[in-house]
Design a protein around this motif. Structure first.
Motif, PDB file in Angstrom:
ATOM      1  N   TYR A  33     -52.993  38.902 -65.229  1.00  0.00           N
ATOM      2  CA  TYR A  33     -54.245  39.485 -64.749  1.00  0.00           C
ATOM      3  C   TYR A  33     -54.013  40.976 -64.501  1.00  0.00           C
ATOM      4  N   SER A  77     -55.113  43.819 -62.067  1.00  0.00           N
ATOM      5  CA  SER A  77     -55.838  43.999 -60.806  1.00  0.00           C
ATOM      6  C   SER A  77     -55.672  45.442 -60.363  1.00  0.00           C
ATOM      7  N   ILE A 112     -50.662  41.272 -62.562  1.00  0.00           N
ATOM      8  CA  ILE A 112     -50.155  40.058 -61.909  1.00  0.00           C
ATOM      9  C   ILE A 112     -49.824  39.051 -62.995  1.00  0.00           C
ATOM     10  N   ALA A 146     -49.424  35.528 -63.803  1.00  0.00           N
ATOM     11  CA  ALA A 146     -49.770  34.256 -63.151  1.00  0.00           C
ATOM     12  C   ALA A 146     -49.001  33.092 -63.768  1.00  0.00           C
ATOM     13  N   PRO A 199     -46.907  25.356 -55.652  1.00  0.00           N
ATOM     14  CA  PRO A 199     -47.264  26.086 -54.442  1.00  0.00           C
ATOM     15  C   PRO A 199     -48.559  26.880 -54.622  1.00  0.00           C
ATOM     16  N   SER A 200     -49.196  27.186 -53.502  1.00  0.00           N
ATOM     17  CA  SER A 200     -50.439  27.955 -53.521  1.00  0.00           C
ATOM     18  C   SER A 200     -50.224  29.282 -54.258  1.00  0.00           C
ATOM     19  N   GLY A 201     -51.144  29.613 -55.135  1.00  0.00           N
ATOM     20  CA  GLY A 201     -51.074  30.890 -55.849  1.00  0.00           C
ATOM     21  C   GLY A 201     -50.172  30.880 -57.072  1.00  0.00           C
ATOM     22  N   CYS A 202     -49.653  29.716 -57.468  1.00  0.00           N
ATOM     23  CA  CYS A 202     -48.705  29.692 -58.590  1.00  0.00           C
ATOM     24  C   CYS A 202     -49.409  29.670 -59.943  1.00  0.00           C
ATOM     25  N   GLY A 203     -50.732  29.542 -59.932  1.00  0.00           N
ATOM     26  CA  GLY A 203     -51.466  29.610 -61.193  1.00  0.00           C
ATOM     27  C   GLY A 203     -52.079  28.301 -61.658  1.00  0.00           C
ATOM     28  N   LYS A 204     -52.198  27.340 -60.755  1.00  0.00           N
ATOM     29  CA  LYS A 204     -52.744  26.025 -61.147  1.00  0.00           C
ATOM     30  C   LYS A 204     -54.193  26.132 -61.623  1.00  0.00           C
ATOM     31  N   SER A 205     -55.026  26.827 -60.834  1.00  0.00           N
ATOM     32  CA  SER A 205     -56.438  26.947 -61.223  1.00  0.00           C
ATOM     33  C   SER A 205     -56.564  27.772 -62.502  1.00  0.00           C
ATOM     34  N   THR A 206     -55.714  28.778 -62.609  1.00  0.00           N
ATOM     35  CA  THR A 206     -55.702  29.601 -63.826  1.00  0.00           C
ATOM     36  C   THR A 206     -55.415  28.721 -65.042  1.00  0.00           C
ATOM     37  N   ARG A 249     -45.297  31.492 -58.310  1.00  0.00           N
ATOM     38  CA  ARG A 249     -45.752  32.480 -59.268  1.00  0.00           C
ATOM     39  C   ARG A 249     -44.628  33.426 -59.707  1.00  0.00           C
TER      40      ARG A 249
HETATM   41  P1  ADP Z   1     -53.484  28.406 -57.527  1.00  0.00           P
HETATM   42  O1  ADP Z   1     -54.691  27.702 -58.047  1.00  0.00           O
HETATM   43  O2  ADP Z   1     -52.196  27.766 -57.914  1.00  0.00           O
HETATM   44  O3  ADP Z   1     -53.535  28.614 -56.043  1.00  0.00           O
HETATM   45  P2  ADP Z   1     -54.540  30.676 -59.024  1.00  0.00           P
HETATM   46  O4  ADP Z   1     -54.519  30.252 -60.446  1.00  0.00           O
HETATM   47  O5  ADP Z   1     -55.842  30.658 -58.321  1.00  0.00           O
HETATM   48  O6  ADP Z   1     -53.437  29.859 -58.201  1.00  0.00           O
HETATM   49  O7  ADP Z   1     -53.974  32.168 -58.940  1.00  0.00           O
HETATM   50  C1  ADP Z   1     -52.691  32.529 -59.453  1.00  0.00           C
HETATM   51  C2  ADP Z   1     -52.414  34.001 -59.157  1.00  0.00           C
HETATM   52  O8  ADP Z   1     -53.291  34.818 -59.932  1.00  0.00           O
HETATM   53  C3  ADP Z   1     -52.650  34.386 -57.703  1.00  0.00           C
HETATM   54  O9  ADP Z   1     -51.694  35.334 -57.332  1.00  0.00           O
HETATM   55  C4  ADP Z   1     -54.031  34.979 -57.716  1.00  0.00           C
HETATM   56  O10 ADP Z   1     -54.175  35.926 -56.688  1.00  0.00           O
HETATM   57  C5  ADP Z   1     -54.076  35.636 -59.082  1.00  0.00           C
HETATM   58  N1  ADP Z   1     -55.441  35.675 -59.631  1.00  0.00           N
HETATM   59  C6  ADP Z   1     -56.261  34.613 -59.835  1.00  0.00           C
HETATM   60  N2  ADP Z   1     -57.404  34.983 -60.389  1.00  0.00           N
HETATM   61  C7  ADP Z   1     -57.325  36.336 -60.548  1.00  0.00           C
HETATM   62  C8  ADP Z   1     -58.201  37.337 -61.073  1.00  0.00           C
HETATM   63  N3  ADP Z   1     -59.399  37.022 -61.577  1.00  0.00           N
HETATM   64  N4  ADP Z   1     -57.771  38.622 -61.067  1.00  0.00           N
HETATM   65  C9  ADP Z   1     -56.559  38.956 -60.577  1.00  0.00           C
HETATM   66  N5  ADP Z   1     -55.681  38.064 -60.075  1.00  0.00           N
HETATM   67  C10 ADP Z   1     -56.051  36.781 -60.059  1.00  0.00           C
END
Ligand code: ADP
Ligand code: MG
Length: 255
Positions: A14, A16, A21, A23, A42-49, A212
């Motif tokens: 990403y 930013s 970043i 991910a 772990p939280s923030g490791c990129g699961k939703s991504t 991450r």
């Molecule tokens: P998880 O679901 O595991 O908690 P995310 O996939 O939401 O993690 O996010 C992974 C990393 O990418 C985090 O550090 C988050 O801050 C960053 N991130 C997520 N979406 C964006 C975005 N649109 N722009 C910049 N950074 C992002």
């Protein structure tokens, strides 16, 4: 069994305000037809991504995702996506909410409406079809959200922390409920969760991501003894604790 999802060397960066970043890095695994696969990390490791990339809604920086052998790009009818908050619209009735995906896809045919009603009937919400979401319990709302996803008949369901907003007791019941529906409807499911017990209780395999930038640390095949597999019964299987400890160790969470 055949693969329905193939993830090949996915990487995601990403941009930013604070710079770049990273991910995800070098993510590869496949999901079998009819499989229930969980992704923990772990939280923030990129699961939703990762889930957004699999859905085709977010283009990856590198690598590719194949669904039934075809590269995904853009939203696909083969994929249904369910999020943490049920995202039902409070001003629409349950039936109107369930029809939303069809409306968006311009697929609101009489047959599709019949199918929606039959799903509501099978899964105990028919009497509530003219109720508003606020009149339903958390578990019923989650079921309505799943039915909305199923109405468009996707082959693959993506569930992002779909149960995290529920209190513990409700979550256990909803795990069983949703699991039964997914199995009954013969779907392939990918569940993202930070709850190790939930991942073991529901899955055929658990993919453990590192912190991450997320990469695959381990893929754990879950084999539990017992005649019938339900998420609740799975928690009582003798092997459960061992899987929990080995995934916990991989996650290496320091508090
Ligand atoms: P998880 O679901 O595991 O908690 P995310 O996939 O939401 O993690 O996010 C992974 C990393 O990418 C985090 O550090 C988050 O801050 C960053 N991130 C997520 N979406 C964006 C975005 N649109 N722009 C910049 N950074 C992002
Ligand atoms: Mg997330």
């Amino acid at each position: 069994m055949k693969n329905v999802v193939d993830i090949h060397d996915i990487g995601m960066k990403y941009q930013s305000l604070d710079g770049e970043i990273i991910a995800l890095e070098h993510i590869s695994f496949s999901v079998l037809d009819g499989e229930f696969l969980s992704i923990v990390g772990p939280s923030g490791c990129g699961k939703s991504t990762l889930l957004s990339i699999i859905s085709g809604l977010l283009p990856a920086t590198t690598g590719e995702v194949l669904v039934n052998g075809e590269k995904v790009s853009g939203a696909s009818r083969q994929i249904g996506y369910m999020l943490q908050k049920d995202q039902l619209f409070e001003w629409r009735t349950i039936f109107q909410n369930v029809l939303l995906g069809l409306e968006i896809q311009k697929g609101l045919t009489p047959e599709a409406k019949e199918y929606a009603l039959s799903l509501l009937n099978t899964y105990g919400l028919y009497e509530f079809r003219n109720s508003y979401p606020s009149q339903l319990s958390g578990g019923m709302r989650q079921r309505a959200a799943l039915i909305r996803t199923l109405v468009t008949d996707p082959k693959i369901l993506l569930l992002d922390e779909a149960f995290s907003a529920l209190d513990y007791q409700t979550r256990l019941a909803v795990n069983d409920d949703i699991y039964a529906i997914i199995k009954q409807e013969n779907k392939t499911a990918i569940l993202v969760t930070h709850d190790i017990a939930e991942s073991i209780s529901m899955s055929d395999r658990v993919v453990v991501l590192s912190k991450r930038p997320g990469s695959v640390k381990k893929i754990c095949k879950i084999e539990l003894s017992g005649e019938k597999r339900t998420p609740l019964l799975s928690r009582e299987a003798p092997e459960f604790r061992g899987y929990f400890q080995s995934i916990w160790k991989e996650l290496d969470v320091h508090v």
